[in-house]
Design a protein around this motif. Sequence first.
Motif, short mmCIF file in Angstrom:
data_model
loop_
_atom_site.label_atom_id
_atom_site.label_comp_id
_atom_site.label_asym_id
_atom_site.label_seq_id
_atom_site.Cartn_x
_atom_site.Cartn_y
_atom_site.Cartn_z
N ALA A 150 -1.08 9.13 4.55
CA ALA A 150 -1.40 10.21 3.79
C ALA A 150 -1.49 11.40 4.93
CB ALA A 150 -2.52 10.31 2.95
N ALA A 185 10.83 10.40 5.41
CA ALA A 185 10.61 10.79 4.16
C ALA A 185 8.96 11.64 3.89
CB ALA A 185 10.57 9.43 3.17
N LEU A 186 8.12 11.46 4.72
CA LEU A 186 6.87 11.66 4.68
C LEU A 186 6.89 13.16 5.15
CD1 LEU A 186 4.49 8.72 5.59
CD2 LEU A 186 5.04 9.70 3.24
N PHE A 314 19.20 5.54 3.79
CA PHE A 314 18.05 5.35 2.69
C PHE A 314 18.83 4.90 1.44
CE2 PHE A 314 15.50 6.98 -0.75
CZ PHE A 314 14.20 5.97 -0.59
N GLY B 173 -2.45 6.15 -0.15
CA GLY B 173 -2.18 7.24 0.38
C GLY B 173 -0.83 8.10 -0.26
N ILE B 174 -0.46 7.72 -1.28
CA ILE B 174 0.79 8.27 -2.01
C ILE B 174 0.18 9.31 -3.11
CG2 ILE B 174 2.81 7.73 -3.48
CD1 ILE B 174 2.67 4.84 -2.02
N ARG B 178 7.03 12.71 -1.55
CA ARG B 178 7.40 12.16 -0.31
C ARG B 178 6.89 10.55 -0.04
NH1 ARG B 178 4.78 17.23 2.60
NH2 ARG B 178 3.27 16.60 1.07
N GLY B 179 5.87 10.44 -0.67
CA GLY B 179 5.06 9.31 -0.85
C GLY B 179 5.85 7.93 -1.71
N LEU B 181 9.04 8.05 -2.20
CA LEU B 181 10.25 7.78 -0.97
C LEU B 181 10.22 6.81 -0.02
CD1 LEU B 181 11.90 11.32 -1.36
CD2 LEU B 181 13.04 9.33 -2.33
N ALA B 182 8.90 7.48 0.77
CA ALA B 182 8.53 6.64 1.72
C ALA B 182 8.34 5.09 1.26
CB ALA B 182 7.30 7.00 2.41
N ALA B 183 7.71 4.84 0.35
CA ALA B 183 7.20 3.25 -0.33
C ALA B 183 8.65 2.66 -0.56
CB ALA B 183 6.52 3.51 -1.57
N LEU B 184 9.61 3.33 -0.99
CA LEU B 184 10.84 2.72 -1.25
C LEU B 184 11.54 2.44 0.05
CD1 LEU B 184 12.30 5.03 -4.27
CD2 LEU B 184 11.02 2.80 -4.37
N ALA B 185 11.37 3.26 0.77
CA ALA B 185 12.14 3.26 2.14
C ALA B 185 11.31 1.94 2.93
CB ALA B 185 11.78 4.33 3.32
N LEU B 186 10.25 1.68 2.80
CA LEU B 186 9.38 0.47 3.23
C LEU B 186 9.76 -0.81 2.64
CD1 LEU B 186 6.04 2.10 3.79
CD2 LEU B 186 7.53 1.59 5.69
N ALA B 289 -5.23 10.62 0.48
CA ALA B 289 -4.35 11.81 -0.14
C ALA B 289 -4.95 12.77 -0.86
CB ALA B 289 -3.20 10.85 -1.14
N LEU B 292 -3.25 16.32 -0.08
CA LEU B 292 -2.08 16.39 -0.49
C LEU B 292 -2.30 16.97 -2.01
CD1 LEU B 292 -0.39 13.11 0.59
CD2 LEU B 292 -0.35 15.04 1.93
#
Lengths: 324, 324
Positions: A150, A185-186, A314, B173-174, B178-179, B181-186, B289, B292
Amino acid sequence: MRTRLTDFFGLSLPVIQAPMAFVAGGALAAAVSRAGGLGLIGGGYGDAGWIETQFDIAGDVPVGCGFISFALQERPWLLDQVLARKPRALFLSFADPAPWLDKVRAAGVPVICQVQTFRDACHALNLGVDVVVAQGGDAGGHGQSRGTMAFVPEVADEIARRGSATLICAAGGIADARGVLAALALGADGAVIGTRFWAAQEALVDERLVALTLAHGGDDTIRTRVVDTVRRIDWPGRYSGRVLRSSFVERWHGDEAGLLHDLPEQEKRWQAAVAEADPSVVAPFVGEAIGLVQAPQSAAGVIASIRAGLQKGFRPDQYSAIDS
Amino acid sequence: MRTRLTDFFGLSLPVIQAPMAFVAGGALAAAVSRAGGLGLIGGGYGDAGWIETQFDIAGDVPVGCGFISFALQERPWLLDQVLARKPRALFLSFADPAPWLDKVRAAGVPVICQVQTFRDACHALNLGVDVVVAQGGDAGGHGQSRGTMAFVPEVADEIARRGSATLICAAGGIADARGVLAALALGADGAVIGTRFWAAQEALVDERLVALTLAHGGDDTIRTRVVDTVRRIDWPGRYSGRVLRSSFVERWHGDEAGLLHDLPEQEKRWQAAVAEADPSVVAPFVGEAIGLVQAPQSAAGVIASIRAGLQKGFRPDQYSAIDS
């Protein structure tokens, strides 16, 4: 992969190697830079002779240098020494960078400022640094408690709100292409990677310690002040260091007063253990991403594997193909 | 956006709304489910009448239910009560889910198991739960200290190593696309979002508290045991709750023994402050978060804005266009 960060520094992938004190010498920094990332010497607490030697080892390869900023307060001449080596960037963490900026800018050297709170990020933006690194507590070594997930978008939003030209990188918990993609992405322009380079063959770490550490995962790390206390390094209270847990750390974490009381004896024990790389005592500075590092590699190998992951890019379907 | 998670539950985006105790009632859960996510009633500590009412409010909209698992140990009949409502999923956190799995499976209800350590993730995988949620300490409310950024890929690697069919979601933190997409990237199949739904109009939170809380950022949150202590809720020692800092929390954090000593008096103060939504005392359970989240929205509005971000997708050039 091209981002604002790669264009700014002329990199071929958006990766900065963390300037880990005592660990990131000229060989590691040069290897990272040669492979297309931004390599940095870990100037740390500021040993003038060591820094000079490491720039010599890096030779003609352009590398930057990092400092724990309060070391510069104690030995301001170090800055002139490093600027004379025409570093690719100066990476400042853990204290107000304001006193050094005029001189660094006059030398034409880009300033990267690593921060651990939104408040400090705003201060760095006020100063107009070239790159702000939002470092989460997931990271190894010194830091604070904000989580990367975050913290990065909160700083990215502030940069957008101001219309600032400062770039942003994410640090903390990033070890591979997945982490770099998540950082982008963040809202980041790139990622700072520490722990995976700590385990690289060029890092100045006893290979027995690396082997022992890689057998552990992120659960086995802890943020603590024990290691600074036993080394008699007086860090400001808001910083702690993430390390691999050891019996020594488990014994004294939460009982720092007891450790101080017995310091002469425990300091001897610590120093002997460091000489022996004794894992029951020594607690290397590594981050939660240690659970993502499987084996020591060359720095070029690390970069090549990240590059391969970024080139796949991605693709949610890749991660979430339906089992059928 | 289609992932294994959306296929498994029939969602139109890979988002699960966290079953926040006292906060996520039937109105919020139903609104999230109607908008295409997975809505969950926050069964929390297990108030049978409240849970019944919330399922009534959700009506015909399929929603799931979450429990703080040790509540089920004290009141096992709650499980039968909830299973009779044919929940879309059961979301279990904070205690070994093993004792409940046979009954839940016999009812044909999917099991989501939220964990805070790699060790607990492995236990959940051993049990063969349908979805494991890797929750970082960045999250609001109860949890532990692992950061989301490295924890998620470490668990994803373990799932791949085992060839397990268990899905994985990221939590902590999502708050936006953006969060996710970051989760999917991870390596995750989806994301669990709490804090942004805490501020949603359907959440059961005093609107004065929401307004005051949204004026703060992630720096203003802290993991602490103070709120559990003053509420006399006996959480296992490894869990703390992330809350918005208040003067009350700042006063007692680190001095929990002093708080216990003066508990009758401080408990009265706390309860009066809750009734008044007094922000100098009350410390709502929100995550980092919060920085955000800009304004209260309807749950449908939250989902729509995340969906719009996901539809733009992952475009590094969008975040890193060169200023020229």
